[in-house]
Scaffold this active site. Structure first.
Site, short mmCIF file in Angstrom:
data_model
loop_
_atom_site.label_atom_id
_atom_site.label_comp_id
_atom_site.label_asym_id
_atom_site.label_seq_id
_atom_site.Cartn_x
_atom_site.Cartn_y
_atom_site.Cartn_z
N GLU A 195 2.95 4.72 7.97
CA GLU A 195 2.96 3.76 6.84
C GLU A 195 4.22 2.88 6.90
O GLU A 195 4.19 1.73 6.50
CB GLU A 195 2.88 4.49 5.49
CG GLU A 195 1.59 5.30 5.28
CD GLU A 195 0.33 4.48 5.02
OE1 GLU A 195 0.43 3.23 4.89
OE2 GLU A 195 -0.76 5.08 4.99
N HIS A 274 -4.45 11.28 7.46
CA HIS A 274 -4.50 9.88 7.04
C HIS A 274 -3.60 8.97 7.89
O HIS A 274 -4.05 7.96 8.42
CB HIS A 274 -4.13 9.78 5.55
CG HIS A 274 -4.10 8.38 5.04
ND1 HIS A 274 -5.24 7.60 4.94
CD2 HIS A 274 -3.06 7.58 4.64
CE1 HIS A 274 -4.91 6.40 4.48
NE2 HIS A 274 -3.61 6.36 4.30
#
Ligand code: GLY
Length: 378
Positions: A195, A274
């Site tokens: 991220e 994720h």
């Protein structure tokens, strides 16, 4: 200590980043939520030792604490888990002034944040993330919510649709203690790095350079480097949230790689977390950007090399059918008026929302990360 203000009309707050910051949780909560009773919602996995530290810090600041532990799984991120929190809140006679403190990763932050957003039409929430992913992404910006079953398919099966029920509910404060990362599972740690790469890719090429220069210190969890890295990444997210709190435009850029990721993340055989799916998704998005002349091959290669240097996957661990992945992408929340909208990088450090990408380009992007017939990397 680094502090970052998220400047929003009437809903502004401060993000505190420092080693040992968890010890200051009570003091910081006291600055933003004056009350005698509070609920600490935590991931059962961090109850020892961080739950103990957090509870003591809150009690030392004068709060009577009710604790509620959760099993932090996407499959448990449901309305019935939220109901369990409401029941505990009512039992403890929490009122509209009682703060909720969310201690854990993104799943806990989302659930506790949603319970706080809706209990008695909204009580204060303080986010105390314990994963890198939650520190740089989920805890900042006020997205809260739960998964909800999609309509049944022809065979009578129903899957959970991600974050379909939720609310924007900004925290009163975010408390980030990088020290807690020293006990985080390394795979989850690397998911947070994905991220951070995403933030650099959409808004700040110099963050990508910083990541490349400090890749080995980051891999070794050098806390000085990490504190800087988290602060740089959070500043990018905070600036985007300030500009577009409710995702009417620019905030959607934070979904770069996610439309691809959401297609592969639920496939059990791939066993992707994720951030790993986002890493592969960013490679696929970069391939689309190269195909549409938004990015050079050299830039896409630099992105791939950086992800690999950080220990992240850039290729599917086994082949899956590209066509079915493209069909799954059609179910994503980012489908507007029947057209698939994708977030694509423009060079390194900028990105745009792009509509009308040809299916053949998607096919080739999936093939580039290992789906279908070919195996070319990103
Ligand atoms: N995680 C994307 C956002 O907060 O908008």
């Amino acid at each position: 200590m680094q502090t970052i203000n998220v400047d929003l009309p009437q809903r502004g707050y401060t993000i505190h980043i420092a080693r040992g910051q968890l010890d200051q949780l009570g003091k910081t909560t006291r600055e933003v939520a004056l009350h005698d009773r509070a609920m600490l919602v935590m991931d059962a996995k961090v109850a020892e030792p961080y739950g103990v530290v957090a509870k003591r810090a809150l009690e030392d600041a004068g709060y009577t604490i009710v604790t509620h532990q959760l099993t932090a799984l996407e499959s448990r991120k449901t309305l019935s888990t939220v109901e369990g929190i409401y029941e505990a809140m009512l039992e403890a006679k929490l009122d509209r002034m009682s703060p909720v403190i969310a201690l854990g990763g993104g799943v806990v932050g989302d659930i506790a944040g949603f319970a706080a957003a809706t209990y008695l039409r909204g009580v204060p929430v303080i986010q105390a993330p314990t994963t890198l992913l939650a520190m740089v992404d989920a805890s900042v910006g006020g997205k809260t919510g739960v998964n909800f079953p999609l309509p049944m398919d022809a065979a009578g099966r129903s899957e959970l649709g991600k974050n379909l029920i939720g609310a924007f509910w900004q925290p009163r404060a975010v408390i980030i203690d990088p020290q807690v990362l020293t006990t985080l599972d390394m795979r989850d740690y690397r998911c947070g790095l994905a991220e951070i790469v995403k933030h650099g890719l959409i808004a700040d090429a110099s963050l990508l350079d910083f990541l490349a220069q400090h890749a080995s210190a980051i891999g070794a969890l050098d806390l000085d480097v990490l504190e800087d890295l988290i602060a740089r990444s959070v500043r990018i997210k905070a600036a985007i949230v300030e500009e577009d709190e409710r995702e009417a435009g620019r905030r959607a850029l934070l979904n770069l790689g996610h439309t691809f990721a959401h297609a592969i993340e639920p496939i059990e055989a791939l066993d992707l977390r994720h951030g790993e799916a986002v890493s592969i998704g960013m490679c696929a998005a970069a391939h689309c950007a190269v195909q549409t002349s938004r990015m050079t091959t050299d830039e896409a290669d630099r992105l791939r090399d950086l992800l690999q240097a950080l220990g992240l996957p850039t290729h599917l661990p086994r082949e899956v059918d590209a066509s079915s992945l493209i069909d799954t992408m059609g179910y994503d929340k980012k489908v507007a008026s029947g057209k698939l909208r994708l977030i694509l990088p423009r060079s390194l450090g900028a990105a745009d929302i792009v509509s009308d990408i040809d299916r053949s380009i998607l096919q080739s992007a999936w093939a580039a990360v290992g789906a279908g017939q070919t195996n070319e990397g990103c």
